[in-house]
Write an enzyme that holds these catalytic residues in place. Structure first.
Site, PDB file in Angstrom:
ATOM      1  N   ASN A 135     -17.541 -42.690 -33.847  1.00  0.00           N
ATOM      2  CA  ASN A 135     -17.606 -43.271 -33.510  1.00  0.00           C
ATOM      3  C   ASN A 135     -17.337 -45.189 -34.409  1.00  0.00           C
ATOM      4  O   ASN A 135     -17.783 -45.519 -35.089  1.00  0.00           O
ATOM      5  CB  ASN A 135     -19.002 -43.926 -34.074  1.00  0.00           C
ATOM      6  CG  ASN A 135     -19.924 -44.570 -32.883  1.00  0.00           C
ATOM      7  OD1 ASN A 135     -20.283 -45.634 -32.904  1.00  0.00           O
ATOM      8  ND2 ASN A 135     -19.342 -45.016 -31.179  1.00  0.00           N
ATOM      9  N   LEU A 136     -16.291 -44.682 -33.657  1.00  0.00           N
ATOM     10  CA  LEU A 136     -15.050 -45.754 -34.498  1.00  0.00           C
ATOM     11  C   LEU A 136     -15.223 -46.930 -34.586  1.00  0.00           C
ATOM     12  O   LEU A 136     -14.749 -47.749 -32.840  1.00  0.00           O
ATOM     13  CB  LEU A 136     -13.036 -45.312 -34.600  1.00  0.00           C
ATOM     14  CG  LEU A 136     -13.285 -43.675 -34.755  1.00  0.00           C
ATOM     15  CD1 LEU A 136     -11.699 -43.659 -34.572  1.00  0.00           C
ATOM     16  CD2 LEU A 136     -13.761 -43.015 -36.140  1.00  0.00           C
TER      17      LEU A 136
ATOM     18  N   HIS B 146     -13.195 -49.070 -39.129  1.00  0.00           N
ATOM     19  CA  HIS B 146     -12.023 -47.174 -39.304  1.00  0.00           C
ATOM     20  C   HIS B 146     -10.851 -47.902 -38.864  1.00  0.00           C
ATOM     21  O   HIS B 146      -9.716 -46.748 -39.923  1.00  0.00           O
ATOM     22  CB  HIS B 146     -12.616 -46.409 -38.211  1.00  0.00           C
ATOM     23  CG  HIS B 146     -13.976 -45.649 -38.757  1.00  0.00           C
ATOM     24  ND1 HIS B 146     -15.290 -46.199 -37.695  1.00  0.00           N
ATOM     25  CD2 HIS B 146     -14.802 -45.199 -39.517  1.00  0.00           C
ATOM     26  CE1 HIS B 146     -16.320 -45.733 -38.247  1.00  0.00           C
ATOM     27  NE2 HIS B 146     -16.049 -45.181 -38.900  1.00  0.00           N
TER      28      HIS B 146
ATOM     29  N   MET C 240     -16.489 -39.600 -39.118  1.00  0.00           N
ATOM     30  CA  MET C 240     -17.833 -39.005 -38.678  1.00  0.00           C
ATOM     31  C   MET C 240     -17.577 -39.765 -37.167  1.00  0.00           C
ATOM     32  O   MET C 240     -18.428 -39.438 -36.676  1.00  0.00           O
ATOM     33  CB  MET C 240     -18.783 -39.151 -39.016  1.00  0.00           C
ATOM     34  CG  MET C 240     -19.647 -38.325 -40.157  1.00  0.00           C
ATOM     35  SD  MET C 240     -20.906 -38.034 -40.630  1.00  0.00           S
ATOM     36  CE  MET C 240     -21.617 -39.140 -40.521  1.00  0.00           C
TER      37      MET C 240
ATOM     38  N   GLU D 249     -14.866 -49.489 -48.893  1.00  0.00           N
ATOM     39  CA  GLU D 249     -16.093 -49.858 -50.067  1.00  0.00           C
ATOM     40  C   GLU D 249     -17.335 -49.904 -49.624  1.00  0.00           C
ATOM     41  O   GLU D 249     -18.313 -50.226 -50.380  1.00  0.00           O
ATOM     42  CB  GLU D 249     -15.019 -51.308 -50.468  1.00  0.00           C
ATOM     43  CG  GLU D 249     -13.993 -50.531 -51.049  1.00  0.00           C
ATOM     44  CD  GLU D 249     -13.372 -51.531 -51.694  1.00  0.00           C
ATOM     45  OE1 GLU D 249     -12.385 -52.098 -53.066  1.00  0.00           O
ATOM     46  OE2 GLU D 249     -13.889 -52.935 -51.616  1.00  0.00           O
ATOM     47  N   LYS D 250     -17.433 -49.980 -48.929  1.00  0.00           N
ATOM     48  CA  LYS D 250     -19.441 -50.239 -47.112  1.00  0.00           C
ATOM     49  C   LYS D 250     -19.608 -48.949 -48.321  1.00  0.00           C
ATOM     50  O   LYS D 250     -21.000 -49.963 -48.835  1.00  0.00           O
ATOM     51  CB  LYS D 250     -19.429 -50.552 -46.032  1.00  0.00           C
ATOM     52  CG  LYS D 250     -20.611 -50.632 -46.134  1.00  0.00           C
ATOM     53  CD  LYS D 250     -20.752 -50.565 -44.221  1.00  0.00           C
ATOM     54  CE  LYS D 250     -20.757 -49.201 -43.831  1.00  0.00           C
ATOM     55  NZ  LYS D 250     -22.478 -48.623 -43.702  1.00  0.00           N
ATOM     56  N   ASP D 251     -19.656 -47.995 -48.052  1.00  0.00           N
ATOM     57  CA  ASP D 251     -20.593 -46.954 -49.419  1.00  0.00           C
ATOM     58  C   ASP D 251     -20.023 -47.164 -50.340  1.00  0.00           C
ATOM     59  O   ASP D 251     -18.747 -45.590 -51.202  1.00  0.00           O
ATOM     60  CB  ASP D 251     -19.612 -46.129 -48.791  1.00  0.00           C
ATOM     61  CG  ASP D 251     -20.627 -45.477 -46.597  1.00  0.00           C
ATOM     62  OD1 ASP D 251     -21.854 -46.065 -46.944  1.00  0.00           O
ATOM     63  OD2 ASP D 251     -19.913 -45.826 -45.807  1.00  0.00           O
TER      64      ASP D 251
ATOM     65  N   SER E 250     -20.885 -50.617 -38.690  1.00  0.00           N
ATOM     66  CA  SER E 250     -20.939 -49.867 -39.402  1.00  0.00           C
ATOM     67  C   SER E 250     -21.381 -48.804 -38.134  1.00  0.00           C
ATOM     68  O   SER E 250     -21.906 -49.465 -37.042  1.00  0.00           O
ATOM     69  CB  SER E 250     -22.141 -49.859 -39.867  1.00  0.00           C
ATOM     70  OG  SER E 250     -22.959 -48.756 -40.366  1.00  0.00           O
TER      71      SER E 250
HETATM   72  O1  PAF Z   1     -18.041 -42.372 -44.774  1.00  0.00           O
HETATM   73  C1  PAF Z   1     -18.409 -41.240 -44.118  1.00  0.00           C
HETATM   74  O2  PAF Z   1     -17.821 -41.366 -42.913  1.00  0.00           O
HETATM   75  C2  PAF Z   1     -18.940 -39.354 -44.407  1.00  0.00           C
HETATM   76  O3  PAF Z   1     -19.489 -39.440 -45.300  1.00  0.00           O
HETATM   77  C3  PAF Z   1     -17.207 -38.904 -44.582  1.00  0.00           C
HETATM   78  C4  PAF Z   1     -16.804 -39.291 -46.070  1.00  0.00           C
HETATM   79  C5  PAF Z   1     -16.482 -38.612 -43.034  1.00  0.00           C
HETATM   80  C6  PAF Z   1     -17.853 -37.530 -44.845  1.00  0.00           C
HETATM   81  O4  PAF Z   1     -18.514 -36.705 -43.955  1.00  0.00           O
END
Ligand code: PAF
Length: 285
Positions: free
Chosen positions: A34-35, A39, A32, A150-152, A187
């Site tokens: 804002n790297l 990322h 999404m 893996e954070k999510d 994050s």
């Molecule tokens: O983890 C994220 O950034 C988002 O949930 C994803 C997987 C890109 C889906 O919008």
């Protein structure tokens, strides 16, 4: 710049068709934007394993609930593009909301049993939004490999489950959480923290490590351990939402016979919501 950017599904597919014809494998990193370094590590891993790397940058409206930060979510497209170019990303997919969701879009994907647990209890509808956009992006890109942090952990478990259940031909690669020097998980939302909150935030990871170490040292009363760490997080100045010792396979509460565990936690700090986890295997004696 060697990075190409496309904004339409058709342009993306035209590019992918050429690559496929030339026999290239394709790895995909959905984001999404804002790297941060976390990322970029996903993209670097993807580059090691495939001929071409596609990154998508799409702030998905359907995974934000009422009152959440969709309108304020940090949008830093030009910085993100430079970062992706610098590490050799091949293609950036930057669609508009209307490119992804037509006016009469009706279909939603839901992974029952997983979507309503943990983060899903307070973020109602969030995981259906994630499952739906990830399915759509997989259908659009049709990658060989896809990379997620893996954070999510709940998101990663959900995606592995939907890929298995819907027979989507993609290999899901989970990459270790990138952390700041003091342990705070990287994050896009850490930017919301004030200077004082930033000092408090690493308490979340410390409490997870403390819980893991207690279990590895023989603690068997998981509910009591959860309560103790919820209290210690409150004392540190956080507002914990949940702190749960779970089994890795389905994120349900762990029993004493379960070996592969994950401890999941979420807490609010001012207007920022932090999540983190530690996973490990209990040593069999
Ligand atoms: O983890 C994220 O950034 C988002 O949930 C994803 C997987 C890109 C889906 O919008």
């Amino acid at each position: 710049m060697s990075l190409s950017t496309v904004t339409t599904i058709q342009a993306l597919r035209d590019m992918l068709k050429q690559w496929r014809k030339a026999g290239n494998s394709v790895a995909f990193v959905p984001t999404m934007g804002n790297l941060h370094d976390g990322h970029l590590q996903l993209v670097k891993k993807a580059k090691e394993c495939a001929d071409k790397v596609v990154v998508s940058l799409f702030v998905n409206p359907t995974q934000f609930g009422v009152g959440e930060d969709f309108n304020h979510y940090p949008r830093t497209e030009s910085e993100d593009t430079k970062k992706l170019d610098a590490i050799g990303t091949d293609l950036l997919f930057l669609p508009s909301v209307s490119e992804i969701y037509s006016e009469n879009h009706r279909t939603s994907v839901s992974v029952s049993g997983l979507s309503n647990l943990h983060c899903g209890k307070t973020r109602v509808g969030h995981f259906d939004g994630v499952a739906t956009i990830v399915c759509k992006l997989f259908n659009i890109v049709q990658p060989d490999l896809a990379y997620f942090g893996e954070k999510d952990f709940q998101q990663l478990t959900l995606i592995r489950t939907l890929v298995r259940d819907l027979n989507i031909p993609v290999e899901i690669c989970g990459i270790e959480t990138a952390r700041e020097a003091d342990g705070l998980a990287m994050s896009s939302r850490n930017g919301y923290l004030s200077a004082e909150e930033r000092l408090v935030a690493p308490a979340l990871y410390r409490s997870l490590c403390q819980a893991r170490d207690s279990i590895l040292a023989g603690e068997q009363n998981y509910p009591a351990l959860e309560k103790k760490l919820i209290l210690s997080l409150r004392e540190a100045g956080l507002q914990p939402e949940y702190f749960s010792v779970c089994r890795q396979s389905d994120l349900m509460p762990a029993g004493l016979d379960d070996i592969d565990l994950v401890i999941l936690a979420a807490a609010r700090l001012g207007k920022t919501r932090l999540i983190d986890n530690v996973y490990f295997s209990k040593v069999l004696l």
